[in-house]
Design an enzyme around this catalytic site. Structure first.
Site, mmCIF file in Angstrom:
data_model
loop_
_atom_site.group_PDB
_atom_site.id
_atom_site.type_symbol
_atom_site.label_atom_id
_atom_site.label_comp_id
_atom_site.label_asym_id
_atom_site.label_seq_id
_atom_site.Cartn_x
_atom_site.Cartn_y
_atom_site.Cartn_z
ATOM 1 N N ASP A 68 47.414 38.214 34.524
ATOM 2 C CA ASP A 68 47.017 38.979 35.715
ATOM 3 C C ASP A 68 46.343 40.271 35.267
ATOM 4 O O ASP A 68 46.980 41.167 34.726
ATOM 5 C CB ASP A 68 48.249 39.288 36.567
ATOM 6 C CG ASP A 68 47.926 39.964 37.891
ATOM 7 O OD1 ASP A 68 46.759 40.371 38.087
ATOM 8 O OD2 ASP A 68 48.837 40.087 38.723
ATOM 9 N N SER A 112 51.569 40.588 45.527
ATOM 10 C CA SER A 112 50.395 41.439 45.643
ATOM 11 C C SER A 112 50.650 42.547 46.669
ATOM 12 O O SER A 112 51.569 43.339 46.491
ATOM 13 C CB SER A 112 49.171 40.592 46.011
ATOM 14 O OG SER A 112 47.972 41.288 45.818
ATOM 15 N N HIS A 141 45.974 36.645 38.715
ATOM 16 C CA HIS A 141 46.742 37.204 39.819
ATOM 17 C C HIS A 141 47.223 36.122 40.774
ATOM 18 O O HIS A 141 48.249 36.282 41.436
ATOM 19 C CB HIS A 141 45.875 38.216 40.578
ATOM 20 C CG HIS A 141 46.618 39.008 41.598
ATOM 21 N ND1 HIS A 141 47.698 39.814 41.294
ATOM 22 C CD2 HIS A 141 46.447 39.121 42.948
ATOM 23 C CE1 HIS A 141 48.155 40.383 42.394
ATOM 24 N NE2 HIS A 141 47.420 39.979 43.404
#
Length: 371
Positions: free
Chosen positions: A315, A152, A348
Site C-alpha cells: 500500500d 481507508s 491499497h
C-alpha cells in the site's frame, strides 16, 4: 455455513437539528442513509458499525432486488456465518454526509434556495461525518457499539470514534488507514481536482445533473484508481499487453491498462456525483486526528477502547509506516492495541481483494470482545 443477508432496503433518517461543523458553520437539516443487517440483541450490545471508504455507500451487503448483478460492496464480509456474522451481530452501515447516496451532501436541496447546494455546501471533515453518525446511533436507540470497522476513509472514521466518543466505542478496527493525510496523497487529489476544474462542463460546480463534467470526473477517478493499485498488481493484471482492438503503431492505440482505467473512469461517472467527489476528497486532505489538539499524543490520550490495526506491505497510498505511527503512540500510552502488517501485492485495495489474509484475526478479536 455462510450465506447472504438476502434482499435489503436502504433506510433514511431525518434530523431537524443544527450540526456545528469543524469549520464553525451549521448544517441543517440532516439526512442519513443507512442499512442494517442482523438483529439487535436484547441488551443492545452486539452492534458492529461499518464505516465506508471515499466513494462507498450504505449498501454494504445483500441485494436491493433479485435482478441486481452485484451485492453490496462488503458482501463477502457481512452475512450469516461470515466475518461479521449477522447471526451474532447487528451490523449498521451509514452513508457519510457529503456523499451522494442518500445522505446530506452537495446534491441535497439547500433549504435557503430550494436548489441543490452545489458549492454552497460547507466544507466538511471526517470528524463531522462521525459527529453526524452519533445522531443515527441515538435514532436507533443504541448507546454503545461493539466495534467500528472500516478501510481507508473508514479507518479514519473508526479512529475518530475512538478519540471523540470513547464512552460509545468498545473497540475499533482501522484497516489501511493513517492518522493524517500525507502530502503525497493530497498531491494526487490535487491533480484529480484540476482534471475536474479544467472540464468546461463543471461550471464551478453549477453543472446540470444530466450533463456532468464527465471527462474531468473520469480522469480524476482514474488518477485515484492508480493510487489504489501497486506496481506488482499492475504487472499481474496487465503486464505489457497491448489492446487486441488496436494496432501497436496506431497513434491512439492503447495498452490494456489504459483501457482498464478508461473503462472504470467512465463507469464511475454514471454512479457518482462530481461535487460529492470533490468534497470527500477535501475531507480526506484535511484529515488529521490531531486537529484541535496540541499533538498526536494528546489526541490519542482520550482513547480507552481496544483497537485492531491492519496495514498492507504494498500500500503506497497509506503505507504501513503511517499506520505504525499511530499504533506506536497508542502502545507508548499503554492502550490495548494489536497490529498486523499483511503481505499483499494488491496495494491499497488489498483489504477488498484479499480479505482472507486478515479476517481470521478480525473474527478472533470480536470473539474475545464478545466473551
Amino acid at each position: 455455513m455462510t450465506g447472504s443477508v438476502g434482499l435489503v432496503k436502504t433506510e433514511t433518517a431525518e434530523f431537524d437539528v443544527e450540526l456545528q461543523l469543524e469549520s464553525g458553520r451549521l448544517l441543517s437539516p440532516i439526512t442519513l442513509a443507512y442499512e442494517t443487517y442482523g438483529s439487535l440483541s436484547q441488551a443492545r450490545d452486539n452492534v458492529v458499525w461499518v464505516a465506508h471508504a471515499w466513494t462507498g455507500d450504505a449498501h454494504a451487503a445483500g441485494k436491493h432486488t433479485l435482478e441486481d448483478r452485484r451485492p453490496g460492496w462488503w458482501d463477502d464480509m457481512i452475512g450469516p456465518g461470515k466475518v461479521l456474522d449477522t447471526d451474532r451481530y447487528f451490523v449498521v452501515c451509514s452513508n457519510v454526509i457529503g456523499s451522494c447516496f442518500g445522505s446530506t451532501g452537495p446534491t441535497s436541496s439547500n433549504p435557503r434556495t430550494s436548489k441543490p447546494f452545489n458549492l454552497a455546501f460547507p466544507v466538511i471533515m471526517v470528524r463531522d461525518m462521525v459527529h453526524a453518525q452519533q445522531l443515527l446511533l441515538d435514532h436507533l436507540g443504541i448507546e454503545q457499539v461493539l466495534t467500528v470497522i472500516g478501510g481507508s476513509m473508514g479507518a479514519m472514521q473508526a479512529l475518530e470514534w475512538a478519540v471523540h466518543y470513547p464512552e460509545r466505542t468498545r473497540s475499533v478496527i482501522p484497516i489501511a488507514g493513517s492518522g493524517c493525510q500525507s502530502p503525497m496523497a493530497t498531491s494526487l487529489n490535487a491533480v484529480a481536482r484540476q482534471a475536474i476544474y479544467n472540464d468546461p462542463l463543471w461550471r464551478k460546480g453549477n453543472y446540470k445533473p444530466e450533463h456532468p463534467p464527465a471527462d474531468g470526473l473520469a480522469l480524476a477517478r482514474s488518477i485515484g484508481h492508480i493510487s489504489f493499485l501497486s506496481d506488482t498488481s499492475m504487472h499481474l493484471k496487465f503486464g505489457r499487453r497491448f489492446s487486441v482492438r488496436d494496432g501497436i503503431f496506431d497513434f491512439f492505440g492503447q495498452f490494456e491498462v489504459e483501457r482498464y482505467l478508461e473503462y472504470n473512469g467512465r463507469n464511475f461517472v454514471d454512479r457518482f456525483d462530481t461535487n460529492s467527489f470533490l468534497y470527500l476528497a477535501k475531507a480526506l486532505d484535511l484529515y488529521d486526528v490531531a486537529w484541535g489538539f496540541d499533538s498526536l499524543a494528546e489526541a490519542l490520550s482520550s482513547v480507552t477502547c481496544s483497537s485492531l490495526w491492519f496495514a498492507f506491505t504494498s500500500d503506497w497510498l497509506y503505507p504501513p509506516y503511517q499506520t505504525e505511527t499511530v499504533v506506536e503512540e497508542l502502545q507508548k500510552q499503554g492502550k490495548p492495541v494489536e497490529y498486523h502488517l499483511i503481505e499483499s501485492d494488491y496495494g491499497h485495495d488489498s483489504f477488498l481483494v484479499e480479505p482472507e489474509k486478515f479476517t481470521p484475526k478480525v473474527v478472533a478479536f470480536l470473539d474475545k470482545l464478545s466473551a
